[in-house]
Design a protein around this motif. Structure first.
Motif, short mmCIF file in Angstrom:
data_model
loop_
_atom_site.label_atom_id
_atom_site.label_comp_id
_atom_site.label_asym_id
_atom_site.label_seq_id
_atom_site.Cartn_x
_atom_site.Cartn_y
_atom_site.Cartn_z
N GLN A 126 -8.27 1.52 -12.36
CA GLN A 126 -7.04 2.05 -11.77
C GLN A 126 -7.32 3.29 -10.91
O GLN A 126 -6.73 3.47 -9.86
CB GLN A 126 -6.02 2.40 -12.84
N ILE A 127 -8.21 4.12 -11.40
CA ILE A 127 -8.58 5.32 -10.65
C ILE A 127 -9.21 4.94 -9.32
O ILE A 127 -8.87 5.50 -8.27
CB ILE A 127 -9.53 6.21 -11.48
N ILE A 128 -10.13 3.98 -9.34
CA ILE A 128 -10.79 3.54 -8.11
C ILE A 128 -9.77 2.90 -7.17
O ILE A 128 -9.77 3.19 -5.96
CB ILE A 128 -11.93 2.55 -8.43
N GLN A 129 -8.90 2.06 -7.69
CA GLN A 129 -7.89 1.42 -6.85
C GLN A 129 -6.95 2.45 -6.22
O GLN A 129 -6.58 2.34 -5.05
CB GLN A 129 -7.08 0.41 -7.67
N THR A 130 -6.61 3.49 -6.96
CA THR A 130 -5.77 4.56 -6.42
C THR A 130 -6.51 5.30 -5.31
O THR A 130 -5.93 5.60 -4.27
CB THR A 130 -5.35 5.53 -7.54
N ALA A 131 -7.78 5.58 -5.52
CA ALA A 131 -8.58 6.27 -4.50
C ALA A 131 -8.68 5.44 -3.22
O ALA A 131 -8.56 5.97 -2.11
CB ALA A 131 -9.98 6.58 -5.04
N ILE A 132 -8.87 4.14 -3.37
CA ILE A 132 -8.95 3.25 -2.20
C ILE A 132 -7.60 3.23 -1.47
O ILE A 132 -7.55 3.35 -0.24
CB ILE A 132 -9.38 1.83 -2.62
N ALA A 133 -6.51 3.10 -2.21
CA ALA A 133 -5.18 3.07 -1.60
C ALA A 133 -4.89 4.38 -0.86
O ALA A 133 -4.36 4.37 0.26
CB ALA A 133 -4.12 2.81 -2.66
N ARG A 134 -5.24 5.50 -1.47
CA ARG A 134 -5.01 6.80 -0.82
C ARG A 134 -5.86 6.95 0.44
O ARG A 134 -5.42 7.51 1.44
CB ARG A 134 -5.29 7.93 -1.79
N SER A 135 -7.09 6.46 0.37
CA SER A 135 -7.97 6.51 1.53
C SER A 135 -7.41 5.67 2.68
O SER A 135 -7.40 6.10 3.84
CB SER A 135 -9.36 6.02 1.15
N LYS A 136 -6.93 4.47 2.36
CA LYS A 136 -6.33 3.61 3.39
C LYS A 136 -5.12 4.29 4.02
O LYS A 136 -4.94 4.25 5.25
CB LYS A 136 -5.91 2.27 2.79
N ALA A 137 -4.28 4.92 3.22
CA ALA A 137 -3.11 5.60 3.74
C ALA A 137 -3.50 6.80 4.61
O ALA A 137 -2.98 6.99 5.71
CB ALA A 137 -2.20 6.06 2.59
N PHE A 138 -4.45 7.59 4.13
CA PHE A 138 -4.87 8.79 4.86
C PHE A 138 -5.49 8.44 6.21
O PHE A 138 -5.21 9.07 7.23
CB PHE A 138 -5.86 9.59 4.02
N TYR A 139 -6.38 7.42 6.21
CA TYR A 139 -7.08 7.04 7.44
C TYR A 139 -6.34 5.95 8.23
O TYR A 139 -6.85 5.47 9.24
CB TYR A 139 -8.50 6.58 7.12
N LYS A 140 -5.17 5.56 7.75
CA LYS A 140 -4.35 4.55 8.41
C LYS A 140 -5.13 3.25 8.64
O LYS A 140 -5.20 2.73 9.73
CB LYS A 140 -3.77 5.09 9.71
#
Length: 77
Positions: free
Chosen positions: A5-19
């Motif tokens: 879950q932590i990794i999935q959250t980090a990936i989702a946040r990265s996608k949002a930040f870098y669009k």
């Protein structure tokens, strides 16, 4: 939270930040067996770091002793 879950959250946040909608490759770096297990569950590449993972008889992942090795940086390219 479990590690996946932590990794999935980090990936989702990265996608949002870098669009970004997706990434060509995702590599997870960790120093314990549970890190490797989480990477396997998420079907992402894994780099193992440190003595703990070095002691495993079977390694199906790239391993370095520490982050400062040239091999570590070359693997990321």
């Amino acid at each position: 939270h479990d590690r996946t879950q932590i990794i999935q959250t980090a990936i989702a946040r990265s996608k949002a930040f870098y669009k970004k909608d997706s990434y060509q490759k995702i590599i997870y770096v960790g120093d314990r067996l549970w890190d490797r297990k989480a990477a396997l569950e998420l079907n992402i590449d894994f780099i193992g770091v440190g003595d703990h993972l070095a002691s495993l008889e079977v390694k199906d992942f790239f391993h370095v002793d520490h982050y400062e090795t040239p091999e570590f940086l070359s693997y990321l390219r």
